[in-house]
Design a protein around this motif. Structure first.
Motif, PDB file in Angstrom:
ATOM      1  N   MET A  12      12.448  -1.396  -4.120  1.00 31.66           N
ATOM      2  CA  MET A  12      11.231  -1.584  -3.323  1.00 31.66           C
ATOM      3  C   MET A  12      10.021  -1.351  -4.238  1.00 31.66           C
ATOM      4  O   MET A  12       9.805  -0.250  -4.713  1.00 31.66           O
ATOM      5  N   ASN A  13       9.252  -2.408  -4.492  1.00 29.80           N
ATOM      6  CA  ASN A  13       8.109  -2.325  -5.402  1.00 29.80           C
ATOM      7  C   ASN A  13       6.823  -2.104  -4.598  1.00 29.80           C
ATOM      8  O   ASN A  13       6.327  -3.017  -3.944  1.00 29.80           O
ATOM      9  N   ILE A  14       6.294  -0.900  -4.666  1.00 23.61           N
ATOM     10  CA  ILE A  14       5.083  -0.561  -3.909  1.00 23.61           C
ATOM     11  C   ILE A  14       3.924  -0.484  -4.895  1.00 23.61           C
ATOM     12  O   ILE A  14       3.914   0.370  -5.777  1.00 23.61           O
ATOM     13  N   THR A  15       2.982  -1.387  -4.754  1.00 23.43           N
ATOM     14  CA  THR A  15       1.905  -1.470  -5.736  1.00 23.43           C
ATOM     15  C   THR A  15       0.619  -0.796  -5.260  1.00 23.43           C
ATOM     16  O   THR A  15      -0.266  -0.541  -6.077  1.00 23.43           O
ATOM     17  N   ASN A  57      -5.011  11.030   9.788  1.00 21.44           N
ATOM     18  CA  ASN A  57      -4.244   9.911   9.235  1.00 21.44           C
ATOM     19  C   ASN A  57      -3.042   9.625  10.137  1.00 21.44           C
ATOM     20  O   ASN A  57      -2.319  10.549  10.534  1.00 21.44           O
ATOM     21  N   VAL A  58      -2.856   8.350  10.458  1.00 23.00           N
ATOM     22  CA  VAL A  58      -1.773   8.010  11.385  1.00 23.00           C
ATOM     23  C   VAL A  58      -0.811   6.973  10.811  1.00 23.00           C
ATOM     24  O   VAL A  58       0.255   6.748  11.377  1.00 23.00           O
ATOM     25  N   ALA A  59      -1.176   6.330   9.724  1.00 20.49           N
ATOM     26  CA  ALA A  59      -0.319   5.278   9.171  1.00 20.49           C
ATOM     27  C   ALA A  59      -0.736   5.024   7.729  1.00 20.49           C
ATOM     28  O   ALA A  59      -1.734   5.576   7.241  1.00 20.49           O
ATOM     29  N   VAL A  60       0.044   4.195   7.063  1.00 18.74           N
ATOM     30  CA  VAL A  60      -0.258   3.798   5.685  1.00 18.74           C
ATOM     31  C   VAL A  60      -0.202   2.274   5.618  1.00 18.74           C
ATOM     32  O   VAL A  60       0.737   1.661   6.141  1.00 18.74           O
ATOM     33  N   THR A  61      -1.222   1.696   5.028  1.00 19.36           N
ATOM     34  CA  THR A  61      -1.155   0.270   4.708  1.00 19.36           C
ATOM     35  C   THR A  61      -0.795   0.148   3.233  1.00 19.36           C
ATOM     36  O   THR A  61      -1.462   0.745   2.382  1.00 19.36           O
ATOM     37  N   ALA A  62       0.260  -0.570   2.958  1.00 20.14           N
ATOM     38  CA  ALA A  62       0.756  -0.645   1.581  1.00 20.14           C
ATOM     39  C   ALA A  62       1.167  -2.063   1.245  1.00 20.14           C
ATOM     40  O   ALA A  62       1.540  -2.843   2.122  1.00 20.14           O
ATOM     41  N   GLU A  63       1.079  -2.376  -0.047  1.00 24.02           N
ATOM     42  CA  GLU A  63       1.613  -3.654  -0.518  1.00 24.02           C
ATOM     43  C   GLU A  63       3.012  -3.390  -1.065  1.00 24.02           C
ATOM     44  O   GLU A  63       3.185  -2.667  -2.037  1.00 24.02           O
ATOM     45  N   VAL A  64       3.981  -3.968  -0.390  1.00 20.92           N
ATOM     46  CA  VAL A  64       5.389  -3.733  -0.719  1.00 20.92           C
ATOM     47  C   VAL A  64       6.038  -5.070  -1.041  1.00 20.92           C
ATOM     48  O   VAL A  64       6.047  -5.982  -0.205  1.00 20.92           O
ATOM     49  N   ASP A  65       6.549  -5.186  -2.250  1.00 17.28           N
ATOM     50  CA  ASP A  65       7.177  -6.440  -2.685  1.00 17.28           C
ATOM     51  C   ASP A  65       6.272  -7.638  -2.413  1.00 17.28           C
ATOM     52  O   ASP A  65       6.716  -8.704  -1.954  1.00 17.28           O
TER      53      ASP A  65
END
Lengths: 176, 67
Positions: free
Chosen positions: B1-4, B26-34
């Motif tokens: 899993m590539n999290i940038t 904080n309630v969530a995370v926005t992430a770029e994954v793959d």
């Protein structure tokens, strides 16, 4: 194998061959690895843990689908046709709800989508990823927070409306 | 899993008047994954969040503050 001694023959892949012994039974040998992206589809197998094989379980499509939906569901957007209740939460985000086909295994990940929030003032758009902010185990409704609605509607807290995923496909991923 | 990238999403809680912010969390995370932007709940049972926690613990990822 084919041929009169079942030791040779010619494999005709998808075409008819001459009616001779050598061609009557093709050898069924296919190189699955000769092209990138080849696939091999099988059915009628049952994999089990342990050393004792049990009878094959014949499951319906509906029961298989329901079992899978515990881990993954999606909604293919249909323009503005599929709308769900929502309300303003702050000045740029909404709280929305989404009906689940079956309860999910865990609080899900969702992908970024193009969405709209409609109210009496018109609509505003977002390209953000919704986040699950109300997941209750066993519940068939999911509470979402969708952010970055930045213009078009002067909505705020308790400003009621509906949201829709436009033409996006909303992926709801609770896989292991 | 590539999290940038990863960034917290926050949520305000309001008083009964509907406009006064009483707390922010904080309630969530926005992430770029793959290569895909995902909204990830802060639930250790969620596979993406579990991986984010693992990478943060390993020092390979930092979660940016919410806006």
């Amino acid at each position: 194998m084919s041929g009169s001694q079942y030791q040779g023959g010619t494999f005709y892949n998808g075409t008819w061959g001459a009616d001779v012994d050598g061609n009557r039974v093709h050898n069924s040998q296919v190189n699955l690895g000769d092209t990138v992206g080849n696939s091999w589809q099988i059915t009628g197998l049952q994999l089990e843990t342990g050393s004792v094989a049990t009878d094959f379980e014949h499951k319906t499509y509906a029961s298989e689908l329901t079992a899978c939906q515990r881990y993954y569901q999606q909604l293919v957007g249909g323009s503005d046709q599929f709308t769900f209740p929502g309300k303003g939460q702050g000045s740029t985000t909404i709280d929305g709800t989404f009906p689940l086909a079956v309860p999910l295994r865990a609080s899900p990940t969702m992908n970024a989508i193009s969405s709209r929030f409609f109210s009496d003032d018109g609509f505003t758009s977002s390209s953000a990823a919704p986040t699950a902010n109300q997941f209750i185990a066993g519940n068939c409704h999911l509470g979402l927070q969708i952010g970055s609605y930045s213009g078009g509607v002067a909505f705020a807290n308790n400003h009621a409306g509906v949201w829709c995923p436009l033409n996006s496909t909303l992926k709801i991923d609770a896989e292991l | 899993m590539n999290i940038t990238s990863a960034k917290y999403n926050s949520r305000d809680t309001y008083a009964d008047d509907g406009s006064t912010v009483v707390s922010t969390a904080n309630v969530a995370v926005t992430a770029e994954v793959d290569g895909e932007v995902l909204g990830i709940p802060m639930d250790p049972n969620n596979r993406h969040y579990a991986e984010i926690l693992r990478q943060v613990e390993a020092g390979d990822l930092t979660i940016a503050d919410a806006d």
